[in-house]
Design an enzyme around this catalytic site. Sequence first.
Site, PDB file in Angstrom:
ATOM      1  N   ASP A 213      39.698  37.645  42.665  1.00 31.54           N
ATOM      2  CA  ASP A 213      40.468  37.237  43.420  1.00 31.54           C
ATOM      3  C   ASP A 213      42.044  36.376  44.043  1.00 31.54           C
ATOM      4  O   ASP A 213      42.193  35.865  44.867  1.00 31.54           O
ATOM      5  CB  ASP A 213      39.384  35.833  43.845  1.00 31.54           C
ATOM      6  CG  ASP A 213      39.729  35.533  45.390  1.00 31.54           C
ATOM      7  OD1 ASP A 213      39.815  35.508  46.478  1.00 31.54           O
ATOM      8  OD2 ASP A 213      39.585  33.822  45.329  1.00 31.54           O
ATOM      9  N   SER A 234      39.658  31.968  51.305  1.00 37.97           N
ATOM     10  CA  SER A 234      38.866  33.431  51.424  1.00 37.97           C
ATOM     11  C   SER A 234      37.050  33.470  52.817  1.00 37.97           C
ATOM     12  O   SER A 234      36.746  32.135  52.773  1.00 37.97           O
ATOM     13  CB  SER A 234      37.830  33.947  50.113  1.00 37.97           C
ATOM     14  OG  SER A 234      39.233  33.849  49.294  1.00 37.97           O
ATOM     15  N   GLN A 284      37.986  42.006  50.736  1.00 35.45           N
ATOM     16  CA  GLN A 284      38.023  40.752  51.501  1.00 35.45           C
ATOM     17  C   GLN A 284      38.421  39.972  52.508  1.00 35.45           C
ATOM     18  O   GLN A 284      39.503  40.824  53.135  1.00 35.45           O
ATOM     19  CB  GLN A 284      39.053  39.535  50.558  1.00 35.45           C
ATOM     20  CG  GLN A 284      38.683  38.609  50.751  1.00 35.45           C
ATOM     21  CD  GLN A 284      39.336  37.618  49.777  1.00 35.45           C
ATOM     22  OE1 GLN A 284      39.941  36.809  49.849  1.00 35.45           O
ATOM     23  NE2 GLN A 284      38.668  36.852  48.640  1.00 35.45           N
TER      24      GLN A 284
END
Length: 299
Positions: A213, A234, A284
Site C-alpha cells: 500500500d 484508499s 486498489q
Amino acid sequence: GDLRSVLITSVLSLERLEVDLFRGWHHWVPATRRLFGGQIVGQALVAAAYAVNRDEQVHSLHCYFVRAGDPKVPVLYEVERTRTGKSFSVRSVKAIQHGKPIFTCQASFQLSQESPVKHQFTMPAVPPPEELLMQEELIQKFLQNPNLAERYRKQLNKIQAEDVPIDIKPVNPPDPFSSEPQEPKQLFWVRARGFIGETDMKVHCCVAAYISDYAFLGTALLPHRQYHVKFMASLDHSMWFHAPFRADHWMLYECESPWAGGCRGLVQGRLWRRDGILAATCTQEGVIRVDQTSNQSKL
C-alpha cells in the site's frame, strides 16, 4: 546478528483478547494523520491467519476501507470463520474503532495443490537494487542543493523524518519539483527493513500486504502533477499471492494506473522476486480530489 524486522516485532504483532478477537497498535502514521492503510490490511491478515490451519496458505484478500482510522486509539479485529473446506477456507475480518467498523476484509486460504496449468507475465528488465540509491539517499541529494526552495526543503525533511519500516529503491524516480505530466507507471525495489527469515509463508504475505500500500495510489497522480492534491485515500485493496517469497529480500514492485476519473483512481501492481517469478498481484482504487485551479507541484 541481524536485527529483527520491526514489521514482525511491533507493527504486525497483535494482542489476542479472545479466540478470534485481537487488538493492534500503530507504528507509523502518515502526514495525513490517518492510519496507514497497509498497516490495517497487514494486521487484518495476521488476525485471519490465526484462525486457519498452519498448512493453509493465503492466496487472496479483498478489503474495503469504510472509515478513516484514528491513530490515537488501537484497532480491534474481529474474525469470523466463514467457511472451512477441504481445499479452501475463508475468514472475514472486521476492524473496529470507537464502536464502528473502519475496515472489512475477506481472506481466502488454500492447501497446496499442484497443477500443469501454469503461466505468468515476464518481469520487466531493470537495474538490480545494488545499482540504485535508497529513497533516503535520493532525498539527501536534493537537500544538498543550495538553490532548493525552502518549501521543498521542509517537505523533503518531513518525508525523511518518517519512520517507515520499508527499504525502497526507486528505479526511475520522478523529479519531485516538476509539474510535467508523466506516464502512470512506477517501479520500486522494496523489502521489509530488518530480518524475518525462513518462517510460515503467511508471515511474509502479511508483510507484503503492508508494503503493497506504500506509494501505490500515487501512481495515478503522475499524469496530473499540475494539480495540488487536496485529499487522497484508499477505498479498497485486493491481493493475490502466487508463489513463495521472502518479504525481507528485494522484490520489484511494478505499479501502473490504467484509469482515473470521477474523483477516483485505479492502480494495479505486481511484486516480482529477483529470479523473475511473479510473487503477488495487487489492485486498489482510491479517492483523489484536487484543486482544479491550482498549478502547484504535487510535492
